[in-house]
Scaffold this active site. Sequence first.
Site, mmCIF file in Angstrom:
data_model
loop_
_atom_site.group_PDB
_atom_site.id
_atom_site.type_symbol
_atom_site.label_atom_id
_atom_site.label_comp_id
_atom_site.label_asym_id
_atom_site.label_seq_id
_atom_site.Cartn_x
_atom_site.Cartn_y
_atom_site.Cartn_z
ATOM 1 N N GLU A 189 0.719 -1.257 0.147
ATOM 2 C CA GLU A 189 -0.120 0.010 0.181
ATOM 3 C C GLU A 189 0.995 1.175 -0.032
ATOM 4 O OE1 GLU A 189 -3.454 2.221 2.840
ATOM 5 O OE2 GLU A 189 -2.131 0.426 3.612
ATOM 6 N N ASP A 220 -0.240 -1.610 8.678
ATOM 7 C CA ASP A 220 -1.141 -0.988 9.509
ATOM 8 C C ASP A 220 -2.612 -2.032 9.776
ATOM 9 O OD1 ASP A 220 -2.632 -0.826 7.218
ATOM 10 O OD2 ASP A 220 -2.511 1.477 7.148
ATOM 11 N N ASN A 271 43.198 -9.989 -1.428
ATOM 12 C CA ASN A 271 41.890 -10.387 -1.120
ATOM 13 C C ASN A 271 41.489 -11.881 -1.552
ATOM 14 O OD1 ASN A 271 39.061 -9.802 -0.727
ATOM 15 N ND2 ASN A 271 38.828 -10.497 -3.091
ATOM 16 N N GLU A 291 55.936 10.344 16.187
ATOM 17 C CA GLU A 291 54.199 10.510 16.597
ATOM 18 C C GLU A 291 54.408 11.066 17.959
ATOM 19 O OE1 GLU A 291 50.368 7.924 16.145
ATOM 20 O OE2 GLU A 291 52.054 7.089 16.136
ATOM 21 N N HIS A 302 163.685 -27.180 -6.666
ATOM 22 C CA HIS A 302 164.624 -28.365 -6.385
ATOM 23 C C HIS A 302 165.411 -28.481 -5.036
ATOM 24 C CE1 HIS A 302 168.090 -25.796 -7.359
ATOM 25 N NE2 HIS A 302 168.866 -26.568 -6.495
ATOM 26 N N ASP A 337 161.925 -23.779 -11.489
ATOM 27 C CA ASP A 337 162.460 -24.176 -10.417
ATOM 28 C C ASP A 337 162.299 -22.995 -9.269
ATOM 29 O OD1 ASP A 337 163.970 -25.258 -8.726
ATOM 30 O OD2 ASP A 337 165.924 -24.813 -9.306
ATOM 31 N N SER A 379 171.450 -22.408 -3.958
ATOM 32 C CA SER A 379 170.142 -22.355 -4.501
ATOM 33 C C SER A 379 169.097 -21.852 -3.948
ATOM 34 C CB SER A 379 169.906 -23.897 -4.928
ATOM 35 O OG SER A 379 170.597 -24.271 -6.179
HETATM 36 N N1 ARG Z 1 171.934 -26.262 -7.781
HETATM 37 C C1 ARG Z 1 172.854 -25.520 -6.819
HETATM 38 C C2 ARG Z 1 172.441 -25.568 -5.440
HETATM 39 O O1 ARG Z 1 171.690 -26.571 -5.014
HETATM 40 C C3 ARG Z 1 172.991 -24.004 -7.254
HETATM 41 C C4 ARG Z 1 173.859 -24.038 -8.543
HETATM 42 C C5 ARG Z 1 174.326 -22.647 -9.033
HETATM 43 N N2 ARG Z 1 175.342 -23.179 -9.824
HETATM 44 C C6 ARG Z 1 176.166 -21.957 -10.322
HETATM 45 N N3 ARG Z 1 177.138 -22.358 -10.988
HETATM 46 N N4 ARG Z 1 175.471 -20.700 -10.567
HETATM 47 O O2 ARG Z 1 172.867 -24.832 -4.449
#
Ligand code: ARG
Length: 700
Positions: free
Chosen positions: A66, A118, A156, A232, A487, A549, A646
Amino acid sequence: MGCFWFFVLCFLRLCGANVTELVGMFGKFQSPNYPEGYPSDTDITWNITVPLGFHIKLYFMHFDLEPSYLCEYDYVKITSGDMLETFCGRESTDTEKIPGQDSVFSFDNSMTVLFKTDFSNEERFTGFEAHYAAIDVDECKEKLDESSACDHFCHNYIGGFYCSCRFSYILHSDNRTCKVECSDNVFTERSGIVSSPDYPNPYPKSSDCLYRIELEDGFVITLDFTGIFDLEDHPDVLCPYDYLKIKAGMKEFGPFCGDKSPGKIATNSSRVQVLFHTDDSGDNRGWKFAYTSVGNPCPVIQPPLNGKVEPVLEIYSFKDQVQIRCNVGFKFVKGGDEVEAYQIECLKSGTWSSGIPTCKVIDCGTPLPLEDGFITFRSKDNLTLFGSRINYSCNALFYRMDPDLNTTYTCMENNFWVNDELGTDLPTCHPVCGEPRIQRPSIQPKIAQGRVVSRGSSPWIAMLSKNGIPFCGGSLIGKEWVVTAAHCLHLPSDPDNPEQIDSVLINITSFKVILGRQKTLRKEETEQEYHAKNIITHPRYNGSTFEYDIALLELPSKVKMMDYIMPICLPESSTSTLHTGDMVIVSGWGKQFLHSIPETLMEIEIPVVDHNQCKEVYSQLGRQVTDDMICAGLKEGGSDACQGDSGGPMVAVDEETNRWFLGGTVSWGDGCGEDNRYGVYSDVSKSLKWIQNITKIKNI
Ligand code: ARG
């Protein structure tokens, strides 16, 4: 299904209730008596409830009530939250509304529909038929209030939603806000910068951050808030939401919030804790501070006498280190050791790790003694301290130093006496050679058969003696070498023919080397006697031809030079060469004309003979004069060496240096002093390299 709902409806109404609960996901309800006219004085309520996360959509397939002004007679009233809709009539007018094709949506997951009439329904209006269904809500799109919206991301799904967070954030247990894990920030550097997460962007919600600055005791930390400060806050209550609290030892600072920066905070502590609390809302930008630290100060250092301190600062504080150095020439003495630099450190207590040592001047100590020399101090008091100078000199008369050498030594920083050229090596005192202290008398009898050598005028001559009898001669060179004939040191294979030499060396202990001797058989005060320590014969020595020598005898110790004992010089390769006609002196204790041995050392003065001439003479006798030999003597004979001479010296004066040098050593001959025969000598200049190699002797 429709039948079922209809049944529920009817059932509830028949039971006299005027409230109907509808809980399904969808459904339908109608006005009473539908599709007949509805009764008057009706008051029916439908409460529709769907699960949380859903809303309700309601629409009418038929609506016929109504009509009345503002629907005051009959109406359908729909409420959901704040929402209120009232419908009545058959069609919409200014004052009343029918739902028509429109749907009504709930505010939340419930909706109440009230149907009221009503006292009359004379025109028999037929009422309504309504349908509803639960519909999904996209909470992410819907504007939710802040207390329920997602902090970062929203997802969601049908019937609900959930939240997630940006990288490095974690979802708080409220399932909505995003917090950070920030409870374990430790700073141990002496200075640094600390700020809220994401500063200056809004800091995370629902978080409790803890920042610890932990330095060693002895430092004091200062914080300095700079830049934006934004937390804050609340106008009346002190920081109820977000706040910053600072703890330093027993002291606390804060809470701080709002936009007023705390500025500088001197914490007076080496350990600081910064607590930052945030609640679940707000978009503030946070805070930032720089911290610095200073150590306890130490007293200023006074550099030691003769030393310096580095670096020089106005204030020294904890952890600062200084080097203390002594000036050049000074050193610290620490436990008996000398130390260049000393390092001390400012301790947390504000004191230095050690006292300042004293700088002591460097002392090079007594210089090493020089063999055959002496030291002269150049400064008074014979000081041996840094910078002091000394001179080395050789004992005069018998020793000499290389004249080009600067013999000054200075006491250096390294504690050594140092020479510019030699460093710490000492100079050498070479014995004076070829310069007898005693000259032979200027007027001498020219004796054809030789003359007595005046004592000391041939101080280099050595006697090789066996059982008190001289068997060969030799010449002292340097301090510990005697040159003789090879020698002399080999055994004769045939005792009757002593010039026939075997290759076997004589026993080194069987003979003596006597220096400073003049008399043939009598021991003298001036003499020094040795047993050779080593025999070295020339590698090219040939016992049958007497080539090369020549041999060296090494003495067991250094000879003490004196007037009667001095070495002969070696020939200088450039100046000391013998030419035909040069006069040479030959000396020895050998036989006189193959007869008796003399009482004293004898000498002759003879000329060098032309090599070819000598060669020729001997080739007739079937003997070879080779290039390593040199001949001397007179064609008419007379003056000659003989057996026993020598190995002895043939000497001449070097025109350039005016010194005597060894030209040859007595080697062999045919007979002694016969005419048209010459004495043959080993030419020392031909063996010079070999001698120098072994003896290292240098003429000075
Ligand atoms: N052979 C040697 C030494 O035993 C020396 C000789 C030197 N000789 C000379 N004639 N210059 O004494």
